[in-house]
Design a protein around this motif. Structure first.
Motif, short mmCIF file in Angstrom:
data_model
loop_
_atom_site.label_atom_id
_atom_site.label_comp_id
_atom_site.label_asym_id
_atom_site.label_seq_id
_atom_site.Cartn_x
_atom_site.Cartn_y
_atom_site.Cartn_z
N TYR A 157 0.80 -1.22 0.00
CA TYR A 157 0.00 0.00 0.00
C TYR A 157 0.84 1.29 0.00
N PRO A 158 1.87 1.41 0.86
CA PRO A 158 2.68 2.64 0.79
C PRO A 158 3.37 2.81 -0.57
N ILE A 159 3.76 1.70 -1.19
CA ILE A 159 4.39 1.76 -2.51
C ILE A 159 3.39 2.26 -3.54
N LEU A 160 2.17 1.76 -3.48
CA LEU A 160 1.13 2.20 -4.41
C LEU A 160 0.84 3.68 -4.25
N LEU A 161 0.83 4.16 -3.01
CA LEU A 161 0.59 5.59 -2.78
C LEU A 161 1.72 6.43 -3.37
N ASP A 162 2.96 5.95 -3.24
CA ASP A 162 4.09 6.69 -3.83
C ASP A 162 3.98 6.75 -5.34
N TYR A 163 3.60 5.62 -5.95
CA TYR A 163 3.43 5.62 -7.41
C TYR A 163 2.37 6.64 -7.82
N GLN A 164 1.26 6.65 -7.10
CA GLN A 164 0.18 7.55 -7.48
C GLN A 164 0.58 9.01 -7.28
N ARG A 165 1.31 9.29 -6.21
CA ARG A 165 1.75 10.67 -5.97
C ARG A 165 2.72 11.13 -7.05
N ASN A 166 3.60 10.24 -7.51
CA ASN A 166 4.62 10.62 -8.49
C ASN A 166 4.14 10.55 -9.93
N HIS A 167 2.94 9.98 -10.14
CA HIS A 167 2.39 9.85 -11.50
C HIS A 167 0.94 10.35 -11.44
N PRO A 168 0.72 11.65 -11.62
CA PRO A 168 -0.61 12.24 -11.41
C PRO A 168 -1.71 11.63 -12.27
N GLY A 169 -1.37 11.05 -13.41
CA GLY A 169 -2.41 10.44 -14.25
C GLY A 169 -2.81 9.04 -13.82
N LEU A 170 -2.22 8.54 -12.74
CA LEU A 170 -2.47 7.17 -12.28
C LEU A 170 -3.40 7.20 -11.08
N MET A 171 -4.41 6.32 -11.07
CA MET A 171 -5.30 6.17 -9.93
C MET A 171 -5.35 4.70 -9.55
N ILE A 172 -4.98 4.38 -8.31
CA ILE A 172 -4.90 2.99 -7.86
C ILE A 172 -5.96 2.76 -6.79
N ARG A 173 -6.75 1.72 -7.01
CA ARG A 173 -7.79 1.31 -6.05
C ARG A 173 -7.36 -0.03 -5.45
N HIS A 174 -7.17 -0.07 -4.13
CA HIS A 174 -6.65 -1.28 -3.48
C HIS A 174 -7.58 -1.71 -2.36
N ARG A 175 -7.71 -3.05 -2.21
CA ARG A 175 -8.55 -3.61 -1.15
C ARG A 175 -7.84 -4.80 -0.53
N PHE A 176 -7.94 -4.93 0.80
CA PHE A 176 -7.44 -6.09 1.52
C PHE A 176 -8.54 -7.16 1.55
N ALA A 177 -8.18 -8.41 1.26
CA ALA A 177 -9.20 -9.46 1.26
C ALA A 177 -8.52 -10.83 1.30
N PRO A 178 -9.18 -11.83 1.89
CA PRO A 178 -8.66 -13.21 1.85
C PRO A 178 -8.82 -13.81 0.46
N ASP A 179 -8.19 -14.98 0.25
CA ASP A 179 -8.17 -15.62 -1.07
C ASP A 179 -9.55 -15.75 -1.73
N PRO A 180 -10.55 -16.33 -1.06
CA PRO A 180 -11.84 -16.54 -1.76
C PRO A 180 -12.45 -15.23 -2.26
N GLU A 181 -12.38 -14.18 -1.44
CA GLU A 181 -12.95 -12.90 -1.85
C GLU A 181 -12.16 -12.28 -2.99
N ALA A 182 -10.82 -12.39 -2.93
CA ALA A 182 -9.99 -11.83 -3.99
C ALA A 182 -10.26 -12.53 -5.32
N LEU A 183 -10.34 -13.85 -5.29
CA LEU A 183 -10.60 -14.60 -6.51
C LEU A 183 -11.95 -14.23 -7.10
#
Length: 296
Positions: A105-131
């Motif tokens: 997550y902190p890495i994704l935030l850094d990418y988004q801050r340094n690349h203004p045209g990028l928007m990242i949506r992230h969610r925490f979830a166990p395997d069944p929900e992620a699949l």
């Protein structure tokens, strides 16, 4: 839906400040531009106040201009999302287990801050929900600990999670009696992880079920809090331990050959990744923290 040409004419009049310059900019006659704006005003009411050498927007005109700008931004996001050209523009959605998510997550935030045209949506979830989220097209990318047996999903090895025995700073864990004295801090995967790792460190042990439980939490970011306060030990993935802010309050115990779990990157198999998703995956795979050959 309003005629796109009418909207372009209106936006040009606002941007150029006059009907004459707007017509020249669009390659149209002034009469055509005036007619387009009149059509819009017939539908929406007065949009412009015409003054000598000045055009002023009415509240309805401001609202329409904001609508046009929103539509242009949405069209840009759509083009970026559908493009397969690797680019740092567009939206990427990623769903992952909590342990690696803490590292990501902190890495994704850094990418988004340094690349203004990028928007990242992230969610925490166990395997069944992620699949299920990837299969249902709710998320473009997912990380899971078990390789899916589903023809709708493409899976590739992303990184490895190494399990670690973590104790309060300065605590001893030389034998099973030490663990019994410390007590176990459990979590949803705690017993399974502890069983696998402790069989390496303490072969022939009487089983995790014989250890007193001194705490439980289902929040991966909080598992090491009771450990840091001396309330017990736990077994967690390295990514979660490395993300803990108070590293000086905990120690890891050497357990011989590491127990490793492969994390699988998944996406729908029927179509290629968007350009923005390809861009993100390439950079994450290049990070030393997620190299599969990383030393234990």
């Amino acid at each position: 839906m309003h005629n796109p040409q009418w909207l372009r004419s209106f936006a040009a009049v606002v941007a150029q400040g006059s009907f004459t310059r707007a017509a020249q900019h669009l390659g149209l006659t002034q009469a055509a531009v005036s007619q387009h704006v009149r059509h819009l005003e017939d539908e929406l009411g007065p949009l412009l106040i015409r003054r000598p050498r000045q055009i002023e927007l009415t509240p309805a005109g401001n609202a329409l201009l904001a609508f046009i700008q929103d539509m242009e931004r949405a069209q840009g996001r759509l083009r970026a999302s559908l493009s397969q050209t690797v680019s740092d523009q567009g939206e990427v959605s990623l769903i992952s287990p909590g342990s690696v998510g803490l590292a990501l997550y902190p890495i994704l935030l850094d990418y988004q801050r340094n690349h203004p045209g990028l928007m990242i949506r992230h969610r925490f979830a166990p395997d069944p929900e992620a699949l299920q989220a990837v299969v249902n097209k709710q998320y473009e990318l997912g990380l899971v600990t078990l390789k899916p047996d589903d023809p709708r999903v493409a899976a590739s090895a992303f990184t490895e999670e190494v399990l670690e025995l973590v104790v309060p700073a300065g605590a001893q864990a030389e034998d099973w009696a030490d663990l019994q004295r410390l007590g176990f801090i459990d979590h949803p995967d705690g017993r399974a992880m502890a069983t696998r790792l402790l069989s390496r460190r303490f072969p022939g042990n009487p089983g995790v079920g014989t250890l007193p439980v001194h705490g439980f939490t289902n929040q991966v970011a909080l598992i090491l809090e009771p450990v840091s306060r001396g309330l017990g030990f736990t077994v967690i993935p390295r990514h979660a331990r490395e993300s803990f802010a108070q590293a000086a309050l905990i120690d890891t115990v050497e357990c011989g050959d590491p127990v490793r779990d492969t994390l699988w990157l998944i996406h729908r198999a029927e179509w290629p990744l968007s350009g923005a998703a390809q861009w993100l995956v390439e950079r994450l795979r290049g990070l030393p923290r997620f190299r599969r050959d990383r030393a234990a």
